[in-house]
Scaffold this motif. Sequence first.
Motif, PDB file in Angstrom:
ATOM      1  N   UNK A   9      -0.426  28.237 -24.172  1.00 41.62           N
ATOM      2  CA  UNK A   9      -1.840  28.778 -23.795  1.00 41.62           C
ATOM      3  C   UNK A   9      -1.626  30.265 -23.521  1.00 41.62           C
ATOM      4  N   UNK A  10      -0.606  30.684 -23.067  1.00 41.11           N
ATOM      5  CA  UNK A  10      -0.349  32.360 -22.671  1.00 41.11           C
ATOM      6  C   UNK A  10      -0.249  33.031 -23.838  1.00 41.11           C
ATOM      7  N   UNK A  11       0.554  32.395 -24.876  1.00 43.89           N
ATOM      8  CA  UNK A  11       0.731  33.143 -26.127  1.00 43.89           C
ATOM      9  C   UNK A  11      -0.678  33.077 -26.985  1.00 43.89           C
ATOM     10  N   UNK A  12      -1.382  32.177 -26.951  1.00 43.33           N
ATOM     11  CA  UNK A  12      -2.555  32.193 -27.537  1.00 43.33           C
ATOM     12  C   UNK A  12      -3.356  33.333 -27.024  1.00 43.33           C
ATOM     13  N   UNK A  13      -3.415  33.231 -25.670  1.00 46.19           N
ATOM     14  CA  UNK A  13      -4.311  34.381 -25.049  1.00 46.19           C
ATOM     15  C   UNK A  13      -3.786  35.827 -25.525  1.00 46.19           C
ATOM     16  N   UNK A  14      -2.792  36.193 -25.592  1.00 45.14           N
ATOM     17  CA  UNK A  14      -2.336  37.372 -26.223  1.00 45.14           C
ATOM     18  C   UNK A  14      -2.729  37.439 -27.509  1.00 45.14           C
ATOM     19  N   UNK A  15      -2.601  36.815 -28.446  1.00 39.54           N
ATOM     20  CA  UNK A  15      -2.968  36.781 -29.700  1.00 39.54           C
ATOM     21  C   UNK A  15      -4.415  37.229 -29.599  1.00 39.54           C
ATOM     22  N   UNK A  16      -5.356  36.427 -28.976  1.00 34.05           N
ATOM     23  CA  UNK A  16      -6.862  36.567 -29.103  1.00 34.05           C
ATOM     24  C   UNK A  16      -6.886  37.928 -28.382  1.00 34.05           C
ATOM     25  N   UNK A  17      -6.160  38.496 -27.189  1.00 30.48           N
ATOM     26  CA  UNK A  17      -6.339  39.626 -26.736  1.00 30.48           C
ATOM     27  C   UNK A  17      -6.310  40.716 -27.983  1.00 30.48           C
ATOM     28  N   UNK A  18      -4.967  40.440 -28.759  1.00 29.68           N
ATOM     29  CA  UNK A  18      -4.549  41.749 -29.620  1.00 29.68           C
ATOM     30  C   UNK A  18      -5.768  41.871 -30.798  1.00 29.68           C
ATOM     31  N   UNK A  19      -6.073  40.314 -31.016  1.00 26.89           N
ATOM     32  CA  UNK A  19      -7.046  40.394 -32.287  1.00 26.89           C
ATOM     33  C   UNK A  19      -8.270  41.226 -31.666  1.00 26.89           C
ATOM     34  N   UNK A  20      -8.630  41.049 -30.225  1.00 27.66           N
ATOM     35  CA  UNK A  20      -9.789  41.599 -29.998  1.00 27.66           C
ATOM     36  C   UNK A  20      -9.763  43.259 -29.831  1.00 27.66           C
ATOM     37  N   UNK A  21      -8.655  43.677 -29.594  1.00 21.92           N
ATOM     38  CA  UNK A  21      -8.305  45.139 -29.630  1.00 21.92           C
ATOM     39  C   UNK A  21      -8.410  45.889 -30.954  1.00 21.92           C
ATOM     40  N   UNK A  22      -7.691  44.916 -32.016  1.00 22.54           N
ATOM     41  CA  UNK A  22      -7.769  45.322 -33.262  1.00 22.54           C
ATOM     42  C   UNK A  22      -9.078  45.490 -33.820  1.00 22.54           C
ATOM     43  N   UNK A  23     -10.116  44.552 -33.229  1.00 21.92           N
ATOM     44  CA  UNK A  23     -11.586  44.459 -33.704  1.00 21.92           C
ATOM     45  C   UNK A  23     -12.257  45.611 -33.125  1.00 21.92           C
ATOM     46  N   UNK A  24     -11.831  45.894 -31.983  1.00 19.91           N
ATOM     47  CA  UNK A  24     -12.578  47.351 -31.339  1.00 19.91           C
ATOM     48  C   UNK A  24     -12.265  48.610 -31.956  1.00 19.91           C
ATOM     49  N   UNK A  25     -11.053  48.496 -32.363  1.00 16.84           N
ATOM     50  CA  UNK A  25     -10.337  49.798 -32.956  1.00 16.84           C
ATOM     51  C   UNK A  25     -10.914  49.954 -34.262  1.00 16.84           C
ATOM     52  N   UNK A  26     -11.377  48.784 -35.131  1.00 22.66           N
ATOM     53  CA  UNK A  26     -11.706  48.619 -36.060  1.00 22.66           C
ATOM     54  C   UNK A  26     -13.036  48.974 -36.247  1.00 22.66           C
TER      55      UNK A  26
END
Length: 111
Positions: A9-26
């Motif tokens: 669950x912690x790893x999934x949270x990191x993936x979601x957080x990274x995806x959110x950053x990529x989306x914000x940057x995009x």
Amino acid sequence: MTRAANLVLGALGVVVAVAGVATAAGESTYQSGCVACHGADGAGVLPGVPGLTATDGPLALADEVLVKRTAEGFQSPGAPMAMPLRGGNPGLSDEEIRAVMPYMRQEFGIR
């Protein structure tokens, strides 16, 4: 919960957080540059600018192709004008170009 479940669950949270950053940057990259020609809806606002909403359009291409075309500039077949180098922003980094691809696909419904 078990330790293993917490790790997953912690790893999934990191993936979601990274995806959110990529989306914000995009999104930031798209809104600060791409929107001028491709429009807020991705349909293209200038004559000859390809729309980004067709499932068989430019966003159907591999990221490597799109990054290369964006970085180096590209003349779409039959288009009266070419996309300039780095989308007209010489300060646009390769990372920013890469970040905008998944944002556009998500925003315009291209999977």
